[in-house]
Scaffold this motif. Sequence first.
Motif, mmCIF file in Angstrom:
data_model
loop_
_atom_site.group_PDB
_atom_site.id
_atom_site.type_symbol
_atom_site.label_atom_id
_atom_site.label_comp_id
_atom_site.label_asym_id
_atom_site.label_seq_id
_atom_site.Cartn_x
_atom_site.Cartn_y
_atom_site.Cartn_z
ATOM 1 N N ALA A 22 -15.952 0.063 5.951
ATOM 2 C CA ALA A 22 -15.089 1.156 5.484
ATOM 3 C C ALA A 22 -15.466 2.472 6.152
ATOM 4 O O ALA A 22 -14.597 3.234 6.603
ATOM 5 C CB ALA A 22 -15.178 1.294 3.962
ATOM 6 N N PHE B 114 -17.641 6.673 1.041
ATOM 7 C CA PHE B 114 -17.773 5.327 0.483
ATOM 8 C C PHE B 114 -19.198 5.069 0.028
ATOM 9 O O PHE B 114 -20.149 5.533 0.649
ATOM 10 C CB PHE B 114 -17.370 4.281 1.535
ATOM 11 C CG PHE B 114 -15.956 4.430 2.017
ATOM 12 C CD1 PHE B 114 -14.908 3.877 1.306
ATOM 13 C CD2 PHE B 114 -15.676 5.154 3.173
ATOM 14 C CE1 PHE B 114 -13.607 4.031 1.741
ATOM 15 C CE2 PHE B 114 -14.374 5.311 3.621
ATOM 16 C CZ PHE B 114 -13.330 4.739 2.902
ATOM 17 N N GLU C 291 -17.461 -0.205 -3.632
ATOM 18 C CA GLU C 291 -17.315 -1.645 -3.413
ATOM 19 C C GLU C 291 -18.693 -2.281 -3.533
ATOM 20 O O GLU C 291 -19.683 -1.734 -3.061
ATOM 21 C CB GLU C 291 -16.724 -1.890 -2.012
ATOM 22 C CG GLU C 291 -16.812 -3.307 -1.500
ATOM 23 C CD GLU C 291 -15.968 -4.268 -2.324
ATOM 24 O OE1 GLU C 291 -16.530 -5.291 -2.741
ATOM 25 O OE2 GLU C 291 -14.774 -3.987 -2.552
ATOM 26 N N TYR D 126 0.820 -1.215 0.000
ATOM 27 C CA TYR D 126 0.000 0.000 0.000
ATOM 28 C C TYR D 126 0.852 1.263 0.000
ATOM 29 O O TYR D 126 0.474 2.271 -0.588
ATOM 30 C CB TYR D 126 -0.962 -0.017 1.193
ATOM 31 C CG TYR D 126 -2.072 -1.047 1.065
ATOM 32 C CD1 TYR D 126 -2.209 -1.828 -0.078
ATOM 33 C CD2 TYR D 126 -2.984 -1.245 2.093
ATOM 34 C CE1 TYR D 126 -3.217 -2.771 -0.189
ATOM 35 C CE2 TYR D 126 -4.004 -2.192 1.990
ATOM 36 C CZ TYR D 126 -4.112 -2.948 0.838
ATOM 37 O OH TYR D 126 -5.117 -3.876 0.724
ATOM 38 N N TYR E 122 -13.135 -1.054 -6.063
ATOM 39 C CA TYR E 122 -12.936 -2.296 -5.301
ATOM 40 C C TYR E 122 -12.293 -1.979 -3.950
ATOM 41 O O TYR E 122 -11.286 -2.572 -3.562
ATOM 42 C CB TYR E 122 -12.055 -3.292 -6.066
ATOM 43 C CG TYR E 122 -12.475 -3.595 -7.484
ATOM 44 C CD1 TYR E 122 -13.496 -4.507 -7.752
ATOM 45 C CD2 TYR E 122 -11.825 -3.001 -8.567
ATOM 46 C CE1 TYR E 122 -13.867 -4.806 -9.058
ATOM 47 C CE2 TYR E 122 -12.191 -3.296 -9.877
ATOM 48 C CZ TYR E 122 -13.214 -4.199 -10.118
ATOM 49 O OH TYR E 122 -13.576 -4.488 -11.413
ATOM 50 N N CYS E 123 -12.872 -1.051 -3.207
ATOM 51 C CA CYS E 123 -12.195 -0.513 -2.013
ATOM 52 C C CYS E 123 -12.271 -1.429 -0.798
ATOM 53 O O CYS E 123 -11.562 -1.203 0.185
ATOM 54 C CB CYS E 123 -12.754 0.866 -1.658
ATOM 55 S SG CYS E 123 -14.430 0.840 -0.988
ATOM 56 N N GLY F 173 -14.463 5.893 -2.340
ATOM 57 C CA GLY F 173 -14.330 4.446 -2.430
ATOM 58 C C GLY F 173 -15.634 3.797 -2.848
ATOM 59 O O GLY F 173 -16.710 4.201 -2.402
ATOM 60 N N SER G 296 -7.944 3.008 0.650
ATOM 61 C CA SER G 296 -8.566 4.341 0.691
ATOM 62 C C SER G 296 -8.009 5.179 1.833
ATOM 63 O O SER G 296 -7.700 6.370 1.663
ATOM 64 C CB SER G 296 -10.088 4.224 0.848
ATOM 65 O OG SER G 296 -10.675 3.566 -0.231
ATOM 66 N N GLY H 20 -11.900 -0.400 2.993
ATOM 67 C CA GLY H 20 -11.284 0.923 2.996
ATOM 68 C C GLY H 20 -9.804 0.948 3.291
ATOM 69 O O GLY H 20 -9.253 2.011 3.594
ATOM 70 N N ASP I 172 -11.093 5.064 -5.465
ATOM 71 C CA ASP I 172 -10.594 3.736 -5.132
ATOM 72 C C ASP I 172 -11.683 2.727 -5.489
ATOM 73 O O ASP I 172 -12.669 2.571 -4.766
ATOM 74 C CB ASP I 172 -10.252 3.671 -3.640
ATOM 75 C CG ASP I 172 -9.748 2.298 -3.208
ATOM 76 O OD1 ASP I 172 -9.460 1.465 -4.092
ATOM 77 O OD2 ASP I 172 -9.646 2.059 -1.983
ATOM 78 N N VAL J 45 -10.959 11.263 -1.145
ATOM 79 C CA VAL J 45 -10.967 9.894 -1.662
ATOM 80 C C VAL J 45 -12.403 9.397 -1.726
ATOM 81 O O VAL J 45 -13.172 9.568 -0.768
ATOM 82 C CB VAL J 45 -10.121 8.945 -0.785
ATOM 83 C CG1 VAL J 45 -10.216 7.509 -1.304
ATOM 84 C CG2 VAL J 45 -8.660 9.387 -0.755
#
Length: 463
Positions: free
Chosen positions: A352, A366, A343, A303, A322-323, A341, A329, A326, A320, A339
């Motif tokens: 997340a 997210f 998913e 990362y 496919y976070c 995210g 992220s 998190g 991001d 950011v």
Amino acid sequence: MTHEGEGVGRADGFTLFVQGALPGERVKAKVLKVKKQYGYAKQLELLQSSPDRVDAPCPIYKQCGGCQLQHMGYDAQLRWKRQHVVDNLVRIGKLPVAGTMEQGGASSGERPAVIVHPTIGMDNPWRYRNKAQVPIGMAMASLEGGAGGGLIGGFYARGSHRIIDMDECLIQHEQNDEVVRRVKEIGKRLGITAYDEESGRGLLRHVVVRTGFISGEIMVVLVTNGRKIPHADQWIEGIREAIPGVTSIVQNINTRTTNVIFGDETRTLWGSDVIYDELDGIRFAISARSFYQVNPAQTVELYRKAVEYAGLTGSENVIDAYCGIGTISLFLARQAGQVYGVEIVPEAIEDAKRNAELNGIDNASFESGPAEVVIPRWRKEGIAADVIVVDPPRKGCDTALLETILAMKPERVVYVSCNPSTLARDLRVLEDGGYRTVEVQPVDMFPHTVHVESVALLVRKDM
């Protein structure tokens, strides 16, 4: 060697795949199966040994399917994994790679060759896994009504669903081994039955253990074929007595005829719904079914490299895809402006959000849904991306997501991959759409197995 770790040899020009043979070796082998252009053989005798060969320290290595490369020295493993990435980039991605015969590409000098760095390895490539997922079966004596028997648990034998019972796995955290051993003992004492794939009867399918390397917290997940657990109170009490560090005991119910480990329903039998752990100073809440990288030390390396490739100055918008819960992220959020995210798993998005709050990070948001649906909607809402980070499953990126990336035209794309072949395939699509792959960094997340993680940096060709 093949991508599955089998030696590729030739006898009178005919190709044979030989488990356990290394490049450069000569072996005497028995042919087991032949197809038109290749066959499979079993090694009988080693006639000429490779300097990379070592004695595998695991006593059940030859039977167990969990590791494939313990007979290969660790430095050689790292070199092979880099070469595996290079071969896929050249063969599937049609990319020029520095230091290879193909480095000139279609026309020499047209573009700089892709740099593939040496694989980042571990100082101590053992005992690195923070999660054990152990299938449970019955010992033969129990199946035949004889004395002894009880629960067994371990990895499957290579190419089968026959369980190799074990009490110790050299790539698992010692605590995971201890927990699985204790759970088997308690289950045997209480007369708990194991699930049988053929009949569909029996209770215990898997024991899953998560250990927080930093926190020391332990979660035990009992995956059962039905909701009712006989002697549930005694089992919980036995686990708590035997494993002082346990903070969460969870049941997951899976009644389907499937090889998938988890079912849809999870309930906490005792303690917390989650355990906590840290990566590079960021705290994470991890639930029973959360995706959380199994090698914490190498996850930090991976990362950090992804953040470095993102080239953040503090003002960028980063998406991001496919976070998960998190993880990437939150690493990115420490250096980005905002950011976003996305998913597809709703529970992961809830995790997340909780993890962002847990760390006081307020510049990460997210949303649940398919990345290829959510990200185009964000674009219509006026959200632009300076950087897009993807970390897809083994099958790689959805075609629609790749098209979305090309339409959004971020300055940089950072691609985190667990599968060199789908990485190479997707890089080719992005290259044809106006991006250039600059460099790729392989990271050894799974020592002694054939798996290799990579992170690739792409930039727009018009920049």
